[in-house]
Design a protein around this motif. Structure first.
Motif, mmCIF file in Angstrom:
data_model
loop_
_atom_site.group_PDB
_atom_site.id
_atom_site.type_symbol
_atom_site.label_atom_id
_atom_site.label_comp_id
_atom_site.label_asym_id
_atom_site.label_seq_id
_atom_site.Cartn_x
_atom_site.Cartn_y
_atom_site.Cartn_z
ATOM 1 N N ASP A 580 11.503 4.948 -1.007
ATOM 2 C CA ASP A 580 12.816 6.230 -0.789
ATOM 3 C C ASP A 580 11.537 6.762 0.506
ATOM 4 N N SER A 582 12.320 9.850 1.693
ATOM 5 C CA SER A 582 12.054 11.358 1.241
ATOM 6 C C SER A 582 10.885 11.748 2.975
ATOM 7 N N VAL A 592 16.977 7.755 -1.231
ATOM 8 C CA VAL A 592 16.933 6.983 -1.998
ATOM 9 C C VAL A 592 18.293 6.298 -2.504
#
Length: 919
Positions: A580, A582, A592
């Motif tokens: 991930d 992020s 993702v």
């Protein structure tokens, strides 16, 4: 009888071809917050002027001016409304005397309407205006028991007399309709242009209603300058998504840990961990919360038995509270944890009808135990909370002491931010700060995981996002064209990913990916492909079983298996690039790109916007054996299994028309690399045989069974979440490392330090690890061992840091500083182990790693663990090694020294020569 919103809308609009509105009335905008509420009439500015909803067993139709109920031009709609509201054909229709002429409109087509001041005892339809507050409780119960309510009014005039900050809670009509999630507001409704919608219209993203919520926020934070959430628990991040929900406590990254909401007549306060509800340092906030929830009235406060410390806290301050195992009818406030949804509906009705709810919990642990299931959909607390416009994300927050932020920062709201983002996407101006863009991407991704089917409030936002993203297009993100994580492009990537995961058809979005992805010229096969996977997993963790198939970006695959397999907790996973991103500053791909879902039925459609290799995930302990899985609409991917795939099969499977990623597999290791890199590999067998030799060496040093219970995996990616490589399942590496993984010649000549280092990380165990000192040290024991025993590359050549002169310099530097334990890490720490190995060989390590597997309840304290290691290693080699470890700066406990006193001391240990020089 129409039950779904779509069917209800169709029934309400049957035969209505235009909106014939009277000119004089000035309506108000309606605010829709409930999961059952949906718009019926919306103007060209997106304002809702007629809405419908349900509560309990009954229904409501809410009209934004009572004058519309008296206008004959709206007769077709009004008749439909009454019929839809009617619980049975023979049920009475009652009209309040203030709307007597409505009775004439209804009676013309043959309906009989009685004019009387209140509904009768028999359930039917009651028509009234929104200005009478004497029937509030009676009307709420009338609807709840199954009655239908047609109500009209506007709140802007009332607000001019009473104040805009009281409309939501005190306007008479809202005392009734709010339980069903519909509110009259003081915002004027525009009546210039309307159209008759063919389907349920979209609900506005944002309706101004902050005045009242601002007062609530001030009351809850009164007298508080900081919030200390260091309570021993790790909180989750909260998602504040409802129109009447608002944040209270935010960390330095603006992650929310305290929030509140209005819902119906009631109120909710949510904490991101139940410990926040019991901590003495949170007392000022907790008492503000209780006062706000009770509206400063003395009432019975029920505290769930899991929150005994909160009960004691409230009792000590003289509050009327009692410990209960569940919600009871005499409570005015209920305090509980977020770990059971047994009374979810009861709690929601309790709040809707005026109760206060103080609730806390984290969802990250639940998510870790329920991989493949969404915490937003399945976590018990969220089954209660989503309705209130509050949710608990599975993302963790770091506990700390955080100041109460200024009002302009606290007033950030997901819906308002999304509305600004929409304006940006539509080139209508507007501005969103970079930090708000990052936050919006994370929050929208969470929101889209809330089950939306049949819920207009959520479906409407899905429709809006789908249109917004279709217009904007997906950014062509790549290594050559990265995007900043705080950009609109990054937010679009977040939104598109989760929108696809939510079940929304994103095939149109995926069409934009054609020029970016090499599989764009492939077409999924309509013919079913059946593969057999091994659904036996004796390991301690879930295992991915490769299908040898690839799902194209934006497509859906149909997966089928047997009843027995569907009840075995198997999951389907699309993609193996599980990092991930992020929190990355720049993105070379979407944050993702994998998706996992439970295969809890015999047939399921699965999709992922970004495509990926298809896997069946077998849970730990599963003993199902061989399982046949049939998949439609996928394409073959290159796959070679040592001992099973023939050379002819391999040459055939790397031809054209295959997926862009493939795998090389043994029972012990699986390498996932781009197909382009595999095409140059004429015969994978020698390479994989050599990999198995290395894996056998790794197992031997770790004292683990061979073949591995679950093969290790190494996956190459265009971008990973940390470092050049990192450990885990799978081990992740950059694309630049692919040749290192698949070139036998390069391995034998140059070594393979990085991948073996990560495989070594996967062998580390907490019992003999002393973090942070040995985290990046003991994993290198496997690098040294494999290089020397398999690759035949001596340690001095395996890594530059292990050249004799480098080792000697580190030892001298460390001893010169007095051998401080705080500096004992990485290569310095590894040196300690290498000196032990050079003196006693590898066998003591192999013996100890086996012995540690039999030890139970090893403490987490480093000092205790280090003394256990010193004692066990000394006993294994039958020498007292304490002088050696003391020279390295290890803490030696007196009882350990006494237990080893009978063993001969290691007097000539390798540090002696350096210590003599120092003296």
């Amino acid at each position: 009888m129409a039950t779904t919103p779509d069917a209800a809308f169709e029934a309400l609009m049957n035969g209505v071809t235009s909106w014939d509105l009277p000119k004089e009335p000035i309506p108000c905008e309606l605010l829709l917050t409930g999961e059952a509420a949906f718009p019926v009439m919306v103007n060209d500015k997106g304002q809702v002027l007629i809405a419908a909803s349900s509560y309990g067993q009954g229904r409501l139709v809410v009209i934004s001016h009572e004058g519309y109920l008296l206008h004959a031009g709206l007769a077709p709609f009004l008749l439909n409304a009454v019929r839809w509201l009617c619980p049975s054909p023979e049920a009475p229709i009652v009209v309040h005397s203030s709307l007597a002429s409505l009775g004439n409109i209804l009676s013309n087509p043959g309906l009989e309407a009685l004019v009387q001041p209140q509904p009768g005892e028999t359930l039917g339809v009651y028509c009234t205006d929104a200005y009478n507050d004497t029937l509030t409780e009676k009307l709420v119960q009338f609807v709840k028991r199954g009655g239908g309510l047609l109500i009209g009014g506007q709140a802007w005039y009332w607000a001019s007399q009473q104040g805009s900050d009281k409309v939501l809670s005190s306007f008479p009509g809202n005392q009734v309709t709010s339980v069903a999630g519909v509110y009259f507001t003081d915002v004027y409704g525009d009546v210039e242009r309307f159209k008759v919608s063919k389907k349920v219209p979209k609900i506005p993203l944002y309706v101004r209603c902050w005045e009242e919520l601002g007062h609530d926020q001030e009351q809850l934070l009164d007298g508080i300058s900081e919030l200390n959430i260091k309570t021993g628990g790790v909180p989750s991040q909260l998602l504040v998504h409802g129109s009447l929900a608002f944040p209270l406590g935010l960390d330095t990254s603006l992650g929310c840990f305290l929030a509140a909401a209005r819902y119906g007549h009631g109120r909710v306060v949510l904490a991101a961990h139940e410990a926040l509800l019991c901590a003495p340092k949170m007392e000022p906030f907790l008492f503000n919360a209780v006062r706000w929830l009770t509206r400063d009235q003395r009432g019975n406060i029920g505290v769930d038995k899991s929150l005994k410390n909160l009960h004691s806290l409230l009792l000590d301050h003289g509050l009327n509270c009692c410990l209960e195992s569940h919600l009871t009818s005499d409570m005015s406030v209920y305090c509980c944890g977020a770990y059971s949804d047994q009374d979810a509906k009861k709690i929601q009705e309790f709040v809707a009808e005026g109760g206060g709810l103080l609730i806390g919990g984290q969802s990250w642990w639940w998510a870790s135990q329920n991989t493949g299931s969404s915490a937003l959909a399945g976590f018990p607390g969220n089954i209660i909370l989503n309705t209130f416009g509050l949710s608990i994300l599975p993302r963790t927050l770091s506990p700390g002491c955080f100041p109460v932020l200024p009002e302009e920062i606290r007033n950030y709201h997901f819906r308002r931010a999304l509305s600004k983002f929409q304006a940006l996407m539509n080139h209508k101006g507007g501005n969103l700060e970079k930090k708000d863009l990052v936050r919006l991407g994370v929050e929208a991704a969470g929101f889209l995981q809330i089950p939306a089917h049949g819920v207009p409030a959520y479906m409407s936002l899905h429709r809006l996002l789908r249109k917004m993203l279709r217009q904007a297009g997906l950014p062509a993100v790549s290594k050559k064209n990265p995007v900043s994580s705080n950009s609109c492009e990054a937010a679009i990537l977040h939104l598109a990913t989760e929108l696809a995961h939510s079940g929304t058809d994103c095939s149109q979005l995926a069409q934009d990916l054609g020029c970016q992805i090499c599989s764009s010229n492939l077409h999924p096969s309509e013919h079913p492909i059946t593969v057999e996977i091994n659904a036996t997993n004796s390991g301690n963790s879930d295992a991915w079983m490769s299908t040898g198939l690839y799902l194209l970006e934006g497509h859906s695959a149909e997966v089928s298996l047997s009843e027995a397999a569907a009840s075995a907790n198997l999951k389907v996973q699309i993609g193996c690039h599980t990092d991930d991103l992020s929190k990355a500053r720049k993105l070379c791909r979407a944050p993702v790109v994998t998706y996992q879902c439970c295969m809890d039925r015999t047939q399921r459609s699965v999709s992922c916007l970004w495509g990926g290799l298809l896997y069946i995930v077998v849970p730990k302990g599963c003993q199902l054996g061989p399982v046949s899985v049939t998949i439609r609409k996928a394409v073959p991917a290159p796959y070679y299994k040592l001992g099973k795939t023939s050379l002819e099969e391999w040459k055939s499977c790397i031809q054209d028309n295959v997926g862009p990623w493939g795998e090389l597999a043994t029972d012990n290791i699986i390498l996932t690399v781009p197909t382009e890199s595999l095409k140059a590999l004429e015969d994978p067998e020698p390479l994989l045989q050599f990999w198995d030799e290395m894996m056998q060496a790794i197992a031997r040093l770790a004292s683990q069974p061979f073949p591995f219970q679950r093969p290790e995996r190494i996956v190459a990616d265009v971008q990973i979440s940390a470092g050049w490589m990192h450990s885990g399942y799978p081990i992740m590496c950059h694309l630049e490392s692919v040749q290192e993984l698949i070139s036998l010649t390069a391995m034998k000549s140059e070594g393979l330090w990085g991948p073996i280092h990560e495989l070594g990380h996967n062998q580390q165990r907490h019992g003999w690890e002393f973090p942070p000192h040995t985290t990046e040290a003991t994993c290198n024991l496997w690098s040294v061992y494999v290089h020397e025993t398999v690759l035949e590359i001596p340690r001095a050549r395996a890594h530059p840091a292990l050249k004799p002169e480098e080792r000697e310099k580190r030892i001298k530097d460390h001893l010169q500083k007095g051998a401080p334990l705080c500096d004992w890490n990485v290569w310095t720490a590894l040196e300690t182990y290498l000196q032990l190995q050079e003196a006693f060989g590898w066998e003591p390590f192999i013996h100890l790693f086996a012995e540690y597997q039999t030890l139970c309840s090893i403490p987490k304290d480093n000092e205790i663990k280090m003394n256990i290691w010193m004692k066990l290693f000394s006993e294994t080699v039958q020498k007292n090694l304490l002088p050696f470890f003391e020279a390295w700066g290890w803490p030696v406990q007196e009882e350990v020294a006494e237990s080893l006193a009978s063993l001969p001391c290691w007097q000539d240990h390798p540090l002696k020569v350096y210590m003599s020089v120092e003296k």
